[in-house]
Design an enzyme around this catalytic site. Structure first.
Site, PDB file in Angstrom:
ATOM      1  N   GLY A 164       0.035   6.080 -12.149  1.00 28.83           N
ATOM      2  CA  GLY A 164       0.747   7.232 -12.683  1.00 28.83           C
ATOM      3  C   GLY A 164       1.978   6.831 -13.460  1.00 28.83           C
ATOM      4  O   GLY A 164       2.032   5.727 -14.020  1.00 28.83           O
ATOM      5  N   PHE A 206       9.790   5.124   9.261  1.00 27.10           N
ATOM      6  CA  PHE A 206       8.720   5.000   8.260  1.00 27.10           C
ATOM      7  C   PHE A 206       8.276   6.396   7.813  1.00 27.10           C
ATOM      8  O   PHE A 206       7.108   6.633   7.532  1.00 27.10           O
ATOM      9  CB  PHE A 206       7.542   4.215   8.846  1.00 27.10           C
ATOM     10  CG  PHE A 206       7.934   2.832   9.312  1.00 27.10           C
ATOM     11  CD1 PHE A 206       8.180   1.821   8.394  1.00 27.10           C
ATOM     12  CD2 PHE A 206       8.105   2.558  10.660  1.00 27.10           C
ATOM     13  CE1 PHE A 206       8.565   0.560   8.815  1.00 27.10           C
ATOM     14  CE2 PHE A 206       8.485   1.294  11.096  1.00 27.10           C
ATOM     15  CZ  PHE A 206       8.719   0.291  10.167  1.00 27.10           C
ATOM     16  N   CYS A 224      13.835   5.984  -1.910  1.00 29.10           N
ATOM     17  CA  CYS A 224      13.523   4.821  -1.063  1.00 29.10           C
ATOM     18  C   CYS A 224      13.007   3.635  -1.868  1.00 29.10           C
ATOM     19  O   CYS A 224      13.655   2.590  -1.926  1.00 29.10           O
ATOM     20  CB  CYS A 224      12.532   5.226   0.002  1.00 29.10           C
ATOM     21  SG  CYS A 224      13.177   6.557   1.023  1.00 29.10           S
TER      22      CYS A 224
HETATM   23  C1  UGA Z   1       8.514   5.877   1.462  1.00 34.96           C
HETATM   24  C2  UGA Z   1       7.559   5.189   2.438  1.00 34.96           C
HETATM   25  O1  UGA Z   1       6.217   5.583   2.172  1.00 34.96           O
HETATM   26  C3  UGA Z   1       7.920   5.548   3.885  1.00 34.96           C
HETATM   27  O2  UGA Z   1       7.084   4.837   4.770  1.00 34.96           O
HETATM   28  C4  UGA Z   1       9.384   5.181   4.132  1.00 34.96           C
HETATM   29  O3  UGA Z   1       9.789   5.526   5.439  1.00 34.96           O
HETATM   30  C5  UGA Z   1      10.259   5.913   3.128  1.00 34.96           C
HETATM   31  O4  UGA Z   1       9.851   5.540   1.788  1.00 34.96           O
HETATM   32  C6  UGA Z   1      11.685   5.496   3.377  1.00 34.96           C
HETATM   33  O5  UGA Z   1      12.032   4.336   3.130  1.00 34.96           O
HETATM   34  O6  UGA Z   1      12.467   6.289   3.941  1.00 34.96           O
HETATM   35  P1  UGA Z   1       8.693   8.335   0.382  1.00 34.96           P
HETATM   36  O7  UGA Z   1       9.802   7.767  -0.439  1.00 34.96           O
HETATM   37  O8  UGA Z   1       8.873   9.644   1.050  1.00 34.96           O
HETATM   38  O9  UGA Z   1       8.315   7.284   1.567  1.00 34.96           O
HETATM   39  O10 UGA Z   1       7.448   8.489  -0.566  1.00 34.96           O
HETATM   40  P2  UGA Z   1       6.016   7.817  -0.800  1.00 34.96           P
HETATM   41  O11 UGA Z   1       4.978   8.757  -0.370  1.00 34.96           O
HETATM   42  O12 UGA Z   1       5.958   6.459  -0.232  1.00 34.96           O
HETATM   43  O13 UGA Z   1       5.993   7.740  -2.398  1.00 34.96           O
HETATM   44  C7  UGA Z   1       6.959   6.984  -3.109  1.00 34.96           C
HETATM   45  C8  UGA Z   1       6.695   7.059  -4.602  1.00 34.96           C
HETATM   46  O14 UGA Z   1       5.521   6.320  -4.935  1.00 34.96           O
HETATM   47  C9  UGA Z   1       6.469   8.470  -5.141  1.00 34.96           C
HETATM   48  O15 UGA Z   1       7.145   8.602  -6.375  1.00 34.96           O
HETATM   49  C10 UGA Z   1       4.976   8.547  -5.352  1.00 34.96           C
HETATM   50  O16 UGA Z   1       4.603   9.457  -6.365  1.00 34.96           O
HETATM   51  C11 UGA Z   1       4.668   7.113  -5.753  1.00 34.96           C
HETATM   52  N1  UGA Z   1       3.262   6.717  -5.495  1.00 34.96           N
HETATM   53  C12 UGA Z   1       2.797   6.666  -4.216  1.00 34.96           C
HETATM   54  C13 UGA Z   1       2.449   6.358  -6.554  1.00 34.96           C
HETATM   55  O17 UGA Z   1       2.868   6.370  -7.730  1.00 34.96           O
HETATM   56  N2  UGA Z   1       1.154   5.960  -6.285  1.00 34.96           N
HETATM   57  C14 UGA Z   1       0.666   5.914  -5.034  1.00 34.96           C
HETATM   58  O18 UGA Z   1      -0.511   5.529  -4.857  1.00 34.96           O
HETATM   59  C15 UGA Z   1       1.505   6.275  -3.970  1.00 34.96           C
END
Ligand code: UGA
Length: 474
Positions: free
Chosen positions: A269, A151, A276
């Protein structure tokens, strides 16, 4: 314990380094020889906060080495499979790398091995792994298969590994469960030398959740899909806010105060990206389809996300009237801050759309420009946010890096052609930006006009600003 990690991508490298940090003897393999060479020379092929420190100290302590898959298979009693599972054109996860590793383990290993799937995989991959290990077993291999989904978030992966909320293990034997408990014991008890926090204490012990393999596999896909759903939900609320004149930030705040909802992942956004969420949502839809279940909810999540770029480009059109020939500054290329990863980053689709409309694009990202350059070589890459802004008709904030919040706005105002900021991440403070004389457009909030200002801009003699009759404060 002697442990092996196959695959030194974001997940594999963090896993290997952190397992060594908590005291294990780790062998990490990488099939890309260029990457392997770098790792063996002590260089990191990715940017990930704190990882360099952990890798260096583990190597120095002699607890982390890099080499071939064959040597990794021979090394550990437990083997973590961390190879890539990229999307196929039909949305399915491509499991060929996992299959190849399983075949190699079955043919080369003898004695007992705990084979752990850590890569994100569709439900029932564990069953297929068991079948493959048995079909190709030529050396008297005895094995258990376990699912131990990760995760980790890019940008905070070391912290996430060492201080997790939960460790999920899907097993079908007591031996596998006990081995995994032993591997994770220092993390379960939160007793290890923490490389992230100088005075590390007060972390809650994580929940060690034991399930069957299929449930563990589903937990990962369901979690990522649920988070993606939250993002698409708030993005639709943002659309609604723009129409009715409400403020999505306030709406999200009010919703997030309900502990059943929670405040996280309610930032609207230009959509979710990265390696992922987009692929996991797609794969989950396909898994459901194959099981005869139409997960139409997730199809909407995907559709809403795909529409974000076009909606954002529409804002640019609305503001600039004619996009052709305009100079546009892009601040941020990584799919999120604190990473250099641009895989499925909204920035890529956005830049391509702007180029297709005839705009000239100047981009800056603190970490991701090398990787972006190989995908979109046709734009101008700049040394910093200021250089990207020179002569621009619009500045687009695409990734919410902290450094964009701490810029010298007077300086920015003095170098742009038009004082216009379109913030795709709601990263900036509307009041502050308008105070300096910019028109500020964001997501799910009212557009803000430049404030009536009281002092003249001291250093903007050459800029042809729309607001050049206005004045800014000191
Ligand atoms: C995500 C999950 O959060 C991890 O728990 C998981 O382990 C990982 O995928 C995986 O499968 O390996 P990650 O891809 O690093 O992690 O990034 P996130 O922080 O989850 O963000 C994902 C996307 O959602 C980004 O583009 C971010 O900008 C966007 N986002 C996130 C939003 O647009 N709004 C939000 O409120 C949160």
């Amino acid at each position: 314990m002697k442990l092996s990690v196959i695959g030194a991508g974001y997940v594999g490298l963090t896993t290997a380094a952190c397992l060594a940090q908590i005291g294990h003897d780790v062998f990490c393999s990488e099939s890309d020889l260029e990457k392997l060479g770098k790792l063996q020379n002590g260089e990191l092929p990715i940017f990930e906060p704190c990882l360099d420190k952990v890798v260096a100290s583990a190597r120095k302590a002699g607890r982390l080495r890099f080499g071939s898959t064959e040597d990794a298979i021979a090394w550990g009693n437990a083997i973590f499979i961390c190879v890539g599972t990229p999307p196929l054109p039909n949305g399915d996860a491509d499991l060929s790398a996992i299959e190849a590793v399983a075949r190699m383990i079955a043919k080369r290993a003898s004695g007992y091995r705990l084979v752990i799937e850590k890569s994100t995989v569709p439900v029932q991959t564990g069953t297929q792994l068991r079948r493959h290990l048995s079909v190709h077993n030529t050396n008297g291999l005895r094995y258990d298969v376990a699912s131990n989904p990760e995760f980790l978030r890019e940008g905070t992966s070391v912290e996430d590994f060492l201080h997790p909320d939960r460790i999920v293990v899907g097993v079908d034997s007591t031996r596998a469960e006990e081995l995994l408990r032993e591997i994770y014991r220092p993390i379960i008890d939160q007793r290890f030398a923490c490389p992230v926090h100088e005075e590390c204490g007060g972390w809650k012990e994580p929940k060690f959740l034991v399930t069957d393999t299929g449930s563990a596999e589903l937990i990962k896909h369901a979690s990522n899909s649920f988070l993606a759903m939250k993002i698409s939900f708030i993005n639709m609320v943002a659309n609604l806010c723009e129409t009715v004149g409400a403020d999505v930030t306030k709406v999200a705040e009010g919703m997030g105060l309900d502990p059943r909802i929670g405040a996280a992942f309610l930032n609207p956004g230009i959509g979710f990206g990265g390696f992922c969420f987009p692929k996991d949502v797609q794969a989950f839809i396909r898994i459901a389809e194959k099981s005869g279940c139409d997960f139409s909810l997730l199809k909407e999540v995907e559709k809403i996300n795909q529409a974000r770029i076009e909606l954002f480009v529409e804002k640019v059109r609305r503001e600039l009237w004619v996009v052709r020939g305009k100079k546009i500054a892009i601040w941020g290329l990584a799919f999120k801050p604190n990473t250099d990863d641009v895989r499925f980053a909204p920035s890529i689709a956005l830049v391509k759309a702007l180029l297709a409309e005839g705009a000239a694009v100047n981009a800056y990202d603190p970490q991701a420009m090398t990787k972006a350059r190989s995908i979109i070589p046709e734009i101008q890459y700049c040394a910093d946010a200021y250089e990207a802004a020179i002569g621009s008709d619009a500045i687009l904030v695409v990734t919410e890096w902290d450094e964009f919040r701490a810029l010298d706005w007077k300086r920015v105002l003095s170098i742009v052609e038009q004082p216009l900021i379109i913030d795709g991440r709601n990263a900036l403070q509307p009041e502050e930006i308008s105070h300096y004389g910019f028109r500020y457009v964001s997501v799910g909030r009212a557009d803000i006009l430049p404030r009536r200002l009281t002092e003249s801009v001291p250093h903007s003699p050459t800029s042809k600003k729309e607001t050049n009759t206005q004045e800014v404060p000191a």
